[in-house]
Design a protein around this motif. Structure first.
Motif, PDB file in Angstrom:
ATOM      1  N   PHE A 125       0.818  -1.214   0.000  1.00 25.22           N
ATOM      2  CA  PHE A 125       0.000   0.000   0.000  1.00 25.22           C
ATOM      3  C   PHE A 125       0.858   1.272   0.000  1.00 25.22           C
ATOM      4  N   SER A 126       2.178   1.070  -0.007  1.00 28.99           N
ATOM      5  CA  SER A 126       3.061   2.221   0.198  1.00 28.99           C
ATOM      6  C   SER A 126       3.000   3.225  -0.958  1.00 28.99           C
ATOM      7  N   ASN A 127       2.509   2.803  -2.143  1.00 33.82           N
ATOM      8  CA  ASN A 127       2.437   3.735  -3.267  1.00 33.82           C
ATOM      9  C   ASN A 127       1.500   4.907  -2.985  1.00 33.82           C
ATOM     10  N   PHE A 128       0.472   4.633  -2.179  1.00 34.65           N
ATOM     11  CA  PHE A 128      -0.536   5.676  -1.971  1.00 34.65           C
ATOM     12  C   PHE A 128       0.000   6.868  -1.175  1.00 34.65           C
ATOM     13  N   PRO A 129       0.560   6.620   0.024  1.00 35.11           N
ATOM     14  CA  PRO A 129       1.099   7.801   0.737  1.00 35.11           C
ATOM     15  C   PRO A 129       2.207   8.495  -0.044  1.00 35.11           C
ATOM     16  N   LYS A 130       3.008   7.709  -0.764  1.00 36.75           N
ATOM     17  CA  LYS A 130       4.106   8.320  -1.514  1.00 36.75           C
ATOM     18  C   LYS A 130       3.561   9.208  -2.643  1.00 36.75           C
ATOM     19  N   ALA A 131       2.576   8.671  -3.374  1.00 36.95           N
ATOM     20  CA  ALA A 131       1.984   9.454  -4.467  1.00 36.95           C
ATOM     21  C   ALA A 131       1.300  10.702  -3.916  1.00 36.95           C
ATOM     22  N   TRP A 132       0.636  10.549  -2.798  1.00 42.22           N
ATOM     23  CA  TRP A 132      -0.045  11.686  -2.170  1.00 42.22           C
ATOM     24  C   TRP A 132       0.956  12.802  -1.895  1.00 42.22           C
ATOM     25  N   GLU A 133       2.134  12.376  -1.397  1.00 38.92           N
ATOM     26  CA  GLU A 133       3.154  13.345  -1.031  1.00 38.92           C
ATOM     27  C   GLU A 133       3.815  13.997  -2.250  1.00 38.92           C
ATOM     28  N   VAL A 134       4.388  13.171  -3.134  1.00 38.44           N
ATOM     29  CA  VAL A 134       5.124  13.764  -4.263  1.00 38.44           C
ATOM     30  C   VAL A 134       4.182  14.446  -5.253  1.00 38.44           C
ATOM     31  N   GLY A 135       2.937  14.009  -5.305  1.00 40.59           N
ATOM     32  CA  GLY A 135       1.972  14.655  -6.201  1.00 40.59           C
ATOM     33  C   GLY A 135       1.373  15.911  -5.599  1.00 40.59           C
ATOM     34  N   ASP A 136       1.746  16.207  -4.350  1.00 37.40           N
ATOM     35  CA  ASP A 136       1.265  17.422  -3.683  1.00 37.40           C
ATOM     36  C   ASP A 136      -0.264  17.454  -3.622  1.00 37.40           C
ATOM     37  N   PHE A 137      -0.839  16.285  -3.374  1.00 35.71           N
ATOM     38  CA  PHE A 137      -2.286  16.160  -3.452  1.00 35.71           C
ATOM     39  C   PHE A 137      -3.027  16.999  -2.422  1.00 35.71           C
ATOM     40  N   SER A 138      -2.402  17.241  -1.267  1.00 33.39           N
ATOM     41  CA  SER A 138      -3.138  18.013  -0.261  1.00 33.39           C
ATOM     42  C   SER A 138      -3.388  19.432  -0.772  1.00 33.39           C
ATOM     43  N   VAL A 139      -2.422  19.956  -1.525  1.00 33.42           N
ATOM     44  CA  VAL A 139      -2.607  21.308  -2.077  1.00 33.42           C
ATOM     45  C   VAL A 139      -3.558  21.284  -3.273  1.00 33.42           C
ATOM     46  N   THR A 140      -3.321  20.342  -4.204  1.00 40.87           N
ATOM     47  CA  THR A 140      -4.115  20.354  -5.434  1.00 40.87           C
ATOM     48  C   THR A 140      -5.570  19.991  -5.162  1.00 40.87           C
ATOM     49  N   THR A 141      -5.795  19.092  -4.197  1.00 40.53           N
ATOM     50  CA  THR A 141      -7.179  18.758  -3.860  1.00 40.53           C
ATOM     51  C   THR A 141      -7.894  19.992  -3.330  1.00 40.53           C
ATOM     52  N   ARG A 142      -7.166  20.742  -2.486  1.00 42.76           N
ATOM     53  CA  ARG A 142      -7.776  21.956  -1.942  1.00 42.76           C
ATOM     54  C   ARG A 142      -8.089  22.941  -3.073  1.00 42.76           C
ATOM     55  N   ASN A 143      -7.132  23.090  -3.999  1.00 42.19           N
ATOM     56  CA  ASN A 143      -7.371  23.996  -5.135  1.00 42.19           C
ATOM     57  C   ASN A 143      -8.592  23.575  -5.938  1.00 42.19           C
ATOM     58  N   SER A 144      -8.663  22.278  -6.248  1.00 40.60           N
ATOM     59  CA  SER A 144      -9.785  21.796  -7.055  1.00 40.60           C
ATOM     60  C   SER A 144     -11.105  21.982  -6.324  1.00 40.60           C
ATOM     61  N   LEU A 145     -11.108  21.651  -5.026  1.00 40.60           N
ATOM     62  CA  LEU A 145     -12.351  21.790  -4.269  1.00 40.60           C
ATOM     63  C   LEU A 145     -12.789  23.253  -4.199  1.00 40.60           C
ATOM     64  N   LEU A 146     -11.820  24.139  -4.069  1.00 44.41           N
ATOM     65  CA  LEU A 146     -12.143  25.565  -4.027  1.00 44.41           C
ATOM     66  C   LEU A 146     -12.798  26.008  -5.341  1.00 44.41           C
ATOM     67  N   LEU A 147     -12.174  25.585  -6.465  1.00 42.80           N
ATOM     68  CA  LEU A 147     -12.730  25.920  -7.777  1.00 42.80           C
ATOM     69  C   LEU A 147     -14.137  25.363  -7.941  1.00 42.80           C
ATOM     70  N   VAL A 148     -14.285  24.090  -7.541  1.00 47.88           N
ATOM     71  CA  VAL A 148     -15.601  23.452  -7.658  1.00 47.88           C
ATOM     72  C   VAL A 148     -16.610  24.227  -6.821  1.00 47.88           C
ATOM     73  N   ALA A 149     -16.227  24.585  -5.594  1.00 41.86           N
ATOM     74  CA  ALA A 149     -17.165  25.249  -4.687  1.00 41.86           C
ATOM     75  C   ALA A 149     -17.597  26.606  -5.241  1.00 41.86           C
ATOM     76  N   ILE A 150     -16.615  27.424  -5.648  1.00 37.88           N
ATOM     77  CA  ILE A 150     -16.983  28.750  -6.166  1.00 37.88           C
ATOM     78  C   ILE A 150     -17.885  28.599  -7.390  1.00 37.88           C
ATOM     79  N   THR A 151     -17.493  27.689  -8.292  1.00 38.80           N
ATOM     80  CA  THR A 151     -18.252  27.554  -9.533  1.00 38.80           C
ATOM     81  C   THR A 151     -19.671  27.050  -9.270  1.00 38.80           C
TER      82      THR A 151
END
Lengths: 309, 301
Positions: free
Chosen positions: B79-105
């Motif tokens: 299962f180690s690919n998931f935390p690693k991908a989350w980290e190097v893909g910067d998912f915590s930031v990009t998810t927040r960005n996407s959710l913000l865009l979705v919410a405003i729109t």
């Protein structure tokens, strides 16, 4: 106004309330529409109209544009990459008018009589349609890769003709991207066709069967005429979208290798944001709108001519 | 020029709303004669879901195993690919960005689209035909036509590299679909309640907010879902209008991530799966609304 000032008696109240009623009937409705209309004018119509002007200039996006008349369109007419991109759009059009339509028609007529598991099948076919293009593209980039993908597996198991990089070969790249796009698209068509088929009266099938119709006869004499409005509408939309396609090509190859999969939308993107030829890009975008307009006009014309479409 | 009316689809496809498996179906042949159908349907099922199954398998493999076994079931599940991908893909930031865009729109489309739909459905707005015509033409203009001038205008207004600026474009481009779908819901509402409220002195604004919106919430939900999905998945505009890494959406940053780690399929598979699982789950839970909205608003590819 004059009525209110000249007679300061019941007339004032009357005129005032009438003005109020007019306000409520004529002005208020527009107040509700105004915010979104203004935004839409600013985002869509304004820039679209200014594109008409910019297409006649040498604008680069930064310096003020100089008017150069039809120069961009003259360049365009002799630009081999424009011609090549247009040809690819036409190939794309032919692919998408046939393969997904045939798949969706076949599958939906297979699925229509099925009761058990019907919803499950429908959901499963629809899922790819809701996924983002970047994910689908990267998934299939892996699955189509020559060393680790499905073609390699088929080749290892003795199926000939699969020992190549479909996305890397100028001859196969466009159909390969079309295949990936279609993987996500055909299920959507299927759901549309299925919904239309379920509105065909059952008696039509029963009487066809009494006449000794085969399944193929049923399909062509009952099913196809029954879903005709939906079918024609989707053919029209396919034709329009084929001139605008961008996502899968850009993500998978950026028009490569060596421009082999370039389409008009990719050209617009490259000219505007890589080569900073904003005026030229606007001209290409304008021709794309003209092609869309031509598609719609042909459709309308055929309908006027009495084709029941 | 006659345009492909979005509305005509609702007429063509009333059953898209409630696809009943028991509705009059062609055939009705005995079950045994359906065996060929099932064979074809199952083959197509493998075609549709097989790639997603392989994606799941690959997200659970080690890099070494994937090299030997790129398509099959993982021998040893990691299962180690998931935390690693989350980290190097910067998912915590990009998810927040996407959710913000979705919410405003979504908020913007529902609010402003709802207002316009109310006006078209209930207020006999003078010039309704012209307005409808404009919305239809506007929504069938190719984005490539106005993309370039729009970009440079937005740049002047400092709306490039700005989530709010991009959301404004989404709101404008999604509005026609939203207006038509919401209008078709609102038209069906009986006038009695509204008229009663008007007699009691309610303004149109109050009628809209207190009576029409609560009664047409299924339409708002459908539109909200479709718009949210569209914004979450959107690629072209997000690529053009957000060029700074820390503003990237899940989709645009995944695109970079996938080319940066194009050799590491375990990682890209894990990242893909994390991106699509929420979408698939929400879709399955609310499939009726999704399909209704998507098939009726089919003007977007």
């Amino acid at each position: 106004m004059s009525a209110a000032t000249s007679s300061p008696t019941p007339g004032v109240i009357h005129a005032g309330s009438r003005r109020k009623a007019v306000f409520r009937r004529r002005i208020v409705p527009w107040l509700f529409v105004m915010p979104i209309l203004v935004l839409n004018l600013a985002v869509v119509l304004g820039p679209a109209l200014s594109a008409l002007y910019y297409s006649l200039t040498d604008w680069n996006g930064i310096r003020p544009p100089t008017f150069i008349g039809l120069e961009n369109f003259r360049t365009l007419a002799t630009d081999p990459s424009y011609r090549h991109a247009f040809r690819n759009n036409v190939v794309w059009l032919l692919m998408f008018l046939t393969v997904p339509i045939a798949m969706a028609l076949g599958a939906s007529s297979m699925l229509a009589p099925v009761k058990r598991g019907s919803l499950f099948f429908r959901m499963a076919y629809f899922i790819p349609y809701v996924l983002p293009s970047v994910i689908i593209a990267s998934l299939w980039r892996g699955l189509l890769s020559p060393d680790r993908g499905i073609p390699g597996w088929l080749n290892d198991h003795g199926v000939p003709g699969f020992d190549k990089a479909f996305l890397g070969d100028p001859k196969t790249v466009l159909p390969a991207i079309g295949f990936v796009d279609n993987w996500h698209w055909w299920g959507f068509l299927l759901v549309l066709f299925l919904a239309a088929m379920q509105n065909i009266p059952r008696e039509l099938y029963e009487s066809a069967r009494l006449d000794g119709a085969s399944r193929w006869d049923e399909f062509k004499d009952v099913t196809i005429p029954g879903i005709r409005p939906t079918l024609i509408f989707m053919l029209l939309m396919t034709a329009i979208w084929s001139f605008l396609t961008f996502d899968y090509i850009w993500i998978l190859t950026q028009g490569g290798p060596a421009g082999a999969s370039e389409v008009l939308a990719v050209l617009v993107f490259k000219e505007a944001f890589r080569n900073f030829k904003a005026g030229y890009a606007a001209a290409i975008g304008l021709t794309m709108s003209v092609f869309v307009g031509i598609v719609i006009s042909i459709f309308t014309l055929l309908r006027r001519r009495g084709w029941e479409i | 020029m006659e345009l492909p009316a979005i509305e005509s689809r609702t007429v063509d496809l009333p059953d898209a709303v409630h696809p009943t498996p028991d509705a009059a179906v062609p055939g009705g042949r005995r079950d045994a004669s359906l065996i060929p159908n099932y064979i074809v349907l199952i083959l197509l099922l493998i075609f549709s879901l097989g790639p997603l199954v392989i994606l799941t398998f690959n997200s659970l493999k080690t890099k070494a195993e994937l090299a030997k076994n790129p398509l099959g079931f993982p021998q040893k599940i990691v299962f180690s690919n998931f935390p690693k991908a989350w980290e190097v893909g910067d998912f915590s930031v990009t998810t927040r960005n996407s959710l913000l865009l979705v919410a405003i729109t979504v908020v913007g489309v529902l609010f402003f689209g709802g207002l316009a739909a109310y006006s078209l459905a209930k207020l006999d707005i003078p010039g309704a035909g012209l307005l409808t015509m404009y919305l239809l033409i506007g929504s069938s203009l190719p984005i490539q036509l106005y993309l370039v001038p729009l970009f440079f205008v937005w740049q002047k207004l400092h709306l490039v590299n700005n989530h709010f600026g991009l959301a404004l474009i989404y709101i404008a481009t999604q509005a026609p679909f939203a207006i038509f779908l919401l209008r078709s819901y609102m038209v069906q509402l009986p006038r009695d309640f509204e008229d009663a409220a008007r007699v009691d002195g309610a303004s149109e604004w109050e009628v809209f907010l207190k009576i029409v919106v609560p009664l047409s919430w299924p339409g708002f939900l459908t539109v909200g879902l479709v718009v949210a999905l569209g914004v979450w998945n959107e690629f072209l505009l997000a690529t053009v209008f957000l060029t700074e890494q820390e503003l990237f959406t899940v989709v645009t940053s995944y695109n970079n991530f996938a080319s940066r780690f194009s050799r590491d399929w375990t990682l890209t598979s894990a990242a893909s799966l994390m991106m699509i699982l929420p979408v698939i789950v929400i879709f399955l839970l609310l499939q009726r609304r999704f399909i209704e909205g998507l098939t009726q608003g089919g003007l977007k590819g």
